[in-house]
Design an enzyme around this catalytic site. Structure first.
Site, mmCIF file in Angstrom:
data_model
loop_
_atom_site.group_PDB
_atom_site.id
_atom_site.type_symbol
_atom_site.label_atom_id
_atom_site.label_comp_id
_atom_site.label_asym_id
_atom_site.label_seq_id
_atom_site.Cartn_x
_atom_site.Cartn_y
_atom_site.Cartn_z
ATOM 1 C CE LYS A 42 57.546 10.675 40.062
ATOM 2 N NZ LYS A 42 56.658 10.234 39.353
ATOM 3 N NE ARG A 68 49.857 5.994 38.776
ATOM 4 C CZ ARG A 68 50.434 7.084 39.308
ATOM 5 N NH1 ARG A 68 51.282 6.886 40.330
ATOM 6 N NH2 ARG A 68 50.296 8.071 38.552
ATOM 7 N NE ARG A 74 55.772 19.311 46.384
ATOM 8 C CZ ARG A 74 55.748 18.219 45.476
ATOM 9 N NH1 ARG A 74 54.460 17.423 45.190
ATOM 10 N NH2 ARG A 74 56.692 18.010 44.943
ATOM 11 N NE ARG A 126 48.584 21.000 48.818
ATOM 12 C CZ ARG A 126 49.484 20.003 48.897
ATOM 13 N NH1 ARG A 126 49.040 18.735 49.451
ATOM 14 N NH2 ARG A 126 50.756 19.946 48.383
ATOM 15 N NE ARG A 148 51.096 12.069 48.962
ATOM 16 C CZ ARG A 148 51.625 13.229 48.332
ATOM 17 N NH1 ARG A 148 51.495 14.325 49.103
ATOM 18 N NH2 ARG A 148 51.940 13.225 46.984
#
Ligand code: 5GP
Ligand code: MG
Length: 376
Positions: free
Chosen positions: A199, A274, A313, A319, A331
């Site tokens: 995005k 949102r 990613r 991470r 998520r």
């Protein structure tokens, strides 16, 4: 006082209720003086519907004996004078030999009031006094003497305090004027997409390609915090406590971004709204400047692909916690649960546009461009 929308037109504040009140005080005082030794009982004649509010306010201030009656006689439809005065309707009080104080909301060309005055004299009125809240002196060309004029205004179309636009707006206590400011031609786009949809990359390219203003609520908040503004400090302390920044704060920032960029071709909102409530607020913010959401550009990606992209990613960025399948799935679920009501909101408005978000950055970008191009 804010802009008001009546049917298809915006009106902006013009005369405050306080100003109207003191003008009525002054005109009532003059009438009280003229009638304090009057031998008889005058008829206060309210010209319906526009004068109802004014007549009420005026009569409360009279301190001589008087009767109240009303009559209907109109020459206006919408904002254009039709140039025809219809016959009077509903005069129930005998006029013969009486003194009549005609109460009008507004005298424009004066056709209405001269016709009415003539009709009352023909009906045998002993005397006819004219009292009007407003007069447009530039337009008034009749010889008839207007005995009491509370306020003079320029030749503009007004509403409020009893005056209407297609029957609406009579209820406002202040007077408003038709807003002739240029309409908002800026376009409003939203970009939606799951985590990992690219995005941010696409938004940056779209903004550059079309000359749009990128409005990312995350960036706005970070900017305020970095600049150490009062708003930024408030936001910072909330975020540090793990709390969300309240809707009003985010909406305030958005409204000022819109105001601060009058000359852009359009806006691309990213990260907002949102929730459905925020979507409704955005509609209200945009309605205030005469705009609306033109298109919601939604990047559709299968959950499986989103899953892979997030994991990839997290691995690159080292991470390890974020590579756990349950964390990633969580998520994705959160994204769906949160965006679905917003998507439904915009589908209902017919502005939701989904494009295939799989493929290379260039492929997705060219699809987005083709879509956006339709609006600019
Ligand atoms: P005239 O006959 O003097 O041209 O028009 C008088 C009538 O037109 C008023 O009683 C009112 O009903 C309507 N009118 C004139 N100007 C305005 C205006 O600016 N706003 C509204 N709402 N009505 C008006
Ligand atoms: Mg009228």
């Amino acid at each position: 006082m804010e802009k008001i929308l009546l049917k298809d037109k915006y009106f902006v504040p013009y005369i405050s209720y306080e100003k109207i009140e003191s003008a009525i005080d002054a005109v009532a005082e003059r009438i009280n003086q003229d009638f304090k030794d009057f031998d008889g009982i005058p008829i206060v004649l309210c010209v319906l519907n526009g004068s109802i509010v004014f007549t009420g306010e005026l009569m409360k201030r009279f301190n001589f004996p008087c009767e109240l009656s009303s009559v209907r006689l109109s020459s206006y439809e919408g904002t254009l004078s039709m140039g025809v005065t219809r016959r009077i309707l509903g005069l129930t009080t005998a006029i013969k030999g009486r003194t009549v104080i005609v109460v009008e909301d507004i005298v424009d060309t004066g056709k209405t009031i001269t016709d009415l005055s003539e009709i009352l004299r023909e009906a045998g009125a002993a005397d006819v006094k004219i009292c009007t809240l407003l007069l447009k002196p530039e337009v008034y060309k009749k010889d008839l003497k207007l005995d009491y004029v509370a306020m003079e205004i320029e030749n503009r179309f007004i509403v409020g305090f009893g005056l209407d636009y297609d029957q609406l707006g009579r209820n406002y206590k202040d007077i408003y004027i038709l807003d002739t400011a240029k309409p908002d031609t800026r376009k409003y786009f939203l970009i939606f997409g799951p985590p990992g949809a690219g995005k941010g990359t696409q938004a940056a390219r779209l903004v550059e390609r079309f000359g749009l203003k990128h409005v990312s609520t995350g960036d706005l908040l970070r900017r305020e915090m970095a600049a150490g503004t009062e708003l930024g400090m408030q936001a910072k302390s909330l975020i540090e406590k793990g709390m969300l920044v309240p809707d009003e704060v985010v909406e305030g920032m958005i409204a000022s971004e819109i105001e601060a960029n009058p000359d852009v071709k359009g806006f691309l909102f990213d990260g907002f709204p949102r929730t459905a409530a925020q979507a409704e607020h955005l509609d209200r913010i945009l309605a205030g400047c005469g705009g609306k959401v033109d298109a919601v550009l939604s990047l559709a990606i299968p959950d499986k692909t989103v899953f892979e992209r997030i994991r990839h990613r997290a691995e690159i960025e080292n991470r390890p916690d974020d590579t756990k399948p349950e964390v990633i799935q969580n998520r994705i679920d959160t994204y769906h649960a949160k965006t679905e009501p917003v998507v439904a909101f915009y589908k209902g408005k017919g502005v939701y546009r989904e494009i295939d978000g799989t493929g290379t950055i260039d492929e997705v970008f060219s699809k987005l461009c083709a879509l956006t191009d339709n609006y600019l």
